[in-house]
Design an enzyme around this catalytic site. Structure first.
Site, short mmCIF file in Angstrom:
data_model
loop_
_atom_site.label_atom_id
_atom_site.label_comp_id
_atom_site.label_asym_id
_atom_site.label_seq_id
_atom_site.Cartn_x
_atom_site.Cartn_y
_atom_site.Cartn_z
N CYS A 1 0.84 -1.20 0.00
CA CYS A 1 0.00 0.00 0.00
C CYS A 1 0.87 1.25 0.00
CB CYS A 1 -0.93 0.00 1.21
SG CYS A 1 -2.13 -1.34 1.16
N HIS B 1 -7.09 -4.86 6.41
CA HIS B 1 -6.25 -4.15 7.38
C HIS B 1 -5.29 -5.13 8.04
CE1 HIS B 1 -9.24 -0.59 7.89
NE2 HIS B 1 -8.84 -0.75 6.65
N GLU C 1 -4.48 -5.80 11.16
CA GLU C 1 -4.99 -6.59 12.27
C GLU C 1 -5.96 -7.66 11.80
OE1 GLU C 1 -7.05 -2.50 12.66
OE2 GLU C 1 -5.33 -3.38 11.65
N CYS D 1 -9.75 0.54 13.18
CA CYS D 1 -11.02 1.13 12.76
C CYS D 1 -12.17 0.42 13.48
CB CYS D 1 -11.18 1.01 11.25
SG CYS D 1 -11.44 -0.70 10.67
N CYS E 1 -12.48 -3.42 12.42
CA CYS E 1 -11.44 -4.28 12.98
C CYS E 1 -11.57 -4.40 14.50
CB CYS E 1 -10.06 -3.77 12.59
SG CYS E 1 -9.69 -4.05 10.84
N TYR F 1 -5.64 6.36 14.37
CA TYR F 1 -6.42 6.34 13.14
C TYR F 1 -7.33 7.56 13.17
CZ TYR F 1 -9.52 4.38 9.52
OH TYR F 1 -10.25 4.18 8.39
#
Length: 140
Positions: free
Chosen positions: A21, A65, A67, A93, A96, A114
């Protein structure tokens, strides 16, 4: 904060570098009884092209993500996250945070916030121990 928290967060930072990413690279480690039982970084599902963003730089909806990847990897093993600590380079988030709670993780240690803090609030409200260790503290 203890020396193991610092060491595991530094390892999560290294793991984040494996992500393809471009916008944000995130790393995760799940640790139980001082053993790393799973790891993950944000990226596309297995078998997908390793391209996380579209031509406008927006993250594809199917990118997992860090996690989530670590929890899913653990689910495919014989290990359990019950009572484990999750080390993250970025706080989770909302989506998650549900996975973290359901996996039985009891402690979260992270570096950066975040943009949406609802995930952290959710975990706090469900008695997950949370600690933030800044990047500056890691460099001491």
């Amino acid at each position: 904060m203890n020396k193991f928290d610092v060491a595991y967060l530094k390892m999560a930072q290294e793991w984040a570098k494996l992500s393809y990413c471009k916008r944000k690279q995130v790393g995760a480690l799940i640790v139980k009884d001082r053993m790393i039982i799973s790891d993950g970084y944000n990226g596309t599902p297995s078998g997908f092209e390793n391209c996380c963003e579209d031509k406008n730089g927006k993250t594809h909806w199917y990118v997992l993500h860090a996690e989530a990847n670590a929890i899913l990897k653990l689910a495919a093993s014989t290990q359990s996250a019950e009572g484990a600590t999750l080390y993250l380079t970025l706080s989770p988030c909302k989506e998650c945070s549900k996975l973290i709670l359901q996996a039985g993780i009891k402690r979260l240690v992270y570096i950066n916030e975040y943009s949406d803090e609802d995930g952290i609030s959710f975990l706090r409200n469900h008695n997950i121990k949370i600690e933030q260790i800044s990047d500056c503290e890691l460099k001491k």
